[in-house]
Write an enzyme that holds these catalytic residues in place. Sequence first.
Site, mmCIF file in Angstrom:
data_model
loop_
_atom_site.group_PDB
_atom_site.id
_atom_site.type_symbol
_atom_site.label_atom_id
_atom_site.label_comp_id
_atom_site.label_asym_id
_atom_site.label_seq_id
_atom_site.Cartn_x
_atom_site.Cartn_y
_atom_site.Cartn_z
ATOM 1 N N GLY A 305 1.704 -4.632 -5.716
ATOM 2 C CA GLY A 305 2.391 -3.791 -4.917
ATOM 3 C C GLY A 305 3.740 -4.247 -4.448
ATOM 4 O O GLY A 305 4.356 -5.043 -4.949
ATOM 5 N N SER A 306 3.954 -3.623 -3.386
ATOM 6 C CA SER A 306 5.413 -3.657 -2.929
ATOM 7 C C SER A 306 5.963 -5.064 -2.379
ATOM 8 O O SER A 306 7.176 -4.959 -2.387
ATOM 9 C CB SER A 306 5.567 -2.567 -1.829
ATOM 10 O OG SER A 306 5.561 -1.210 -2.266
#
Length: 704
Positions: A305-306
């Site tokens: 993810g981020s």
Amino acid sequence: MKKSKKNRNEINFHNFVYILALFLFVGLALRCAYLGLSTEVDGINLQVFASKRTTRKDITSAKRGTIYDKNGKVLAQNVYSYTLIAYLSSNRGEGEYVKDKETTAEALATVIAMEKEEILRLLNKDSYQTEFSSAGRGLTELTKEKIVALNLDGIDFIEDQKRYYPNQDFLSYTLGYAKNKEDGSIVGEMGLELRYNEQLTGTDGYRIYQKDLRGYKIAGTYEEVRESIDGKDIYLTIDADIQLRVEEAVKEVSEKYNFEQINIMVAEAKTGKILAVSTSPSFNPNKRDIKNYLDPNISVAIEPGSTMKIFSYMAVMESGRYKGSETFKSGIYTTTDGTEIGDWDRKGWGDISYDKGFALSSNVGVVNLINKYLSREELLAFYQKLGFGEKTGIELANEAKGNLDFKYETEVLNAGFGQGIMTTSIQNIQALTSIANDGMLLKPYLVEKIVDAEGNVIHQGKKEELRRVASKETINQLKDLMEDVIQEGTGSPYQMEGYNIIAKTGTAQIASENGTGYLTGKNDVIRGFAGIYPKDNPDIIIYANVKRPSPESATPLVKLVKTVIENVSKIRNNTEEKEEEKLEVILSSYLNKNLEKTKESLEKENLNVEVIGTGEKIIAQYPGANTKVIRDSKVFILTDKKDGTLANLSGWSKKEIESYCKIASLSCQIEGVGYGKSMNQKVGTPLAEIDLLEVKLEKKFEGE
């Protein structure tokens, strides 16, 4: 004539007997010669057969090595247990077998969990020896000593060793477990016990000697002895005190919140040493109540993810093309094939800078950066330079490599915000060491040293610099962006007064099990945190994630990380202030003291003084005397003139608002979570005129 015939018959019979005897003698002689000259008869090796009947070999088991933490606290060790046996055969000789069975049964019944009658039944068996079922197995040293003290004939013990983990479900996936095999050996089957099984096992010894019919050594005969060599001891980089605090924090959030799994790793920033590792759900290696045999932090790769934006931004910065003040249109980005890539808030925030896009965790921001300034090959090469897609070499079995498989436009852009690629927790820890060390990538390690049975250090773990991946200028710029994440971005829930944390948060969708697309359930996400503390002189690195939190917020992860940072900081005393500054200040009693002098003194301690009233003498304070407060905290002072006016509570925490209302004697109603956003009264309103103060809180930023 008849008599003569009879004599001849007798002579013939005697001759027959003599011939038969001679034949048998010759046959026996030939057989003896054959047996004497042959090494094998009827498929049986005579030398081996004779040796087994007259030679005894007693095995002396080597002790399996102990696993310690960095300070010598035992994490895994061998303990002895005993099986009770009774010799029943009188062939063993006087005093070597159970003769008085009644007395023996009565005495044993006072020590082991078995009735006298049942013991007597076993002692009356027609056998060479007997055991006492489960009541006589796994006896402790203390129980053995009690039985020995009974001074009973014919009673003996079989010594066993087993692996024991004194801290139960503590560092379980890292330690793994070892168990007894049928031959009595102990073999590692998971974690460090498996990875270092050969070093821990050692070499068994033996004693070979000639025995008599009773099994005793024949005096004066040759004896061969080889001493056992105990296994090597392993000292880890794990700090048991920190590990304990991490385990406690994990259990606390596990009891309070619902999620499928939560994982955390803590590393020493300047060396790459792993200080603590924990997972929930976990298992007790003594019981081996294991549901998942794969170490979630080492053997399982997930979409990050981020948090991956840290390294995507780093790649653009290192290319020399990054302009943080340059703007882009947030919200939705459409690829050349028509695929839409959206921000977590698909409405976006209008035109914002790339710096701001990092704080807000804009997918569109990182997509624009990669599309404009990086080729697929450049992005892939930079990820690989950080160690993604390859094993770190951490000293554990079954480490996963992860996956950097991206080729087409949408795949490349998705990789920039951690989607469609797979990384492990330990890979992220390794990559984060580059930020803590001004661009130098360190290899994480878990084994501090290995010591042999004589105390010689045969392996010494040490800091290992792998390669430079970024310039100091890039790292400083990136650290500023990570600080913005905490101060005014998606990481604002992780703010801690007096702790200068830098980090990046992330949310990853969970891939569908059929290999197509992603699960669409509301909580089918993995929340992640990649952080360093403190910013200016990094001491610890934390990488953590929670799978399927319900509701889908990052709350359990926030609680876990903040608790760990607070506890680890206390243990390591790694405050970031200069020697003349103090992170914690102990308040004195300021009652009846002069306001101006007190305020000046508190402000020198970097405390924020909130004065209520216009008097010169102090009549109340909050927090009270002898309370520890963190630098930059608020201290509330009430003066002898109760003519105070309402302060601007915007941006105040809930705790600060409650403290203010308490000391100002205000009836207060607080709604929402986060920080002060609005009030039902105007700033500057006389406090005496306020019947009820209503304050609404709001998060600075919602989750990704």
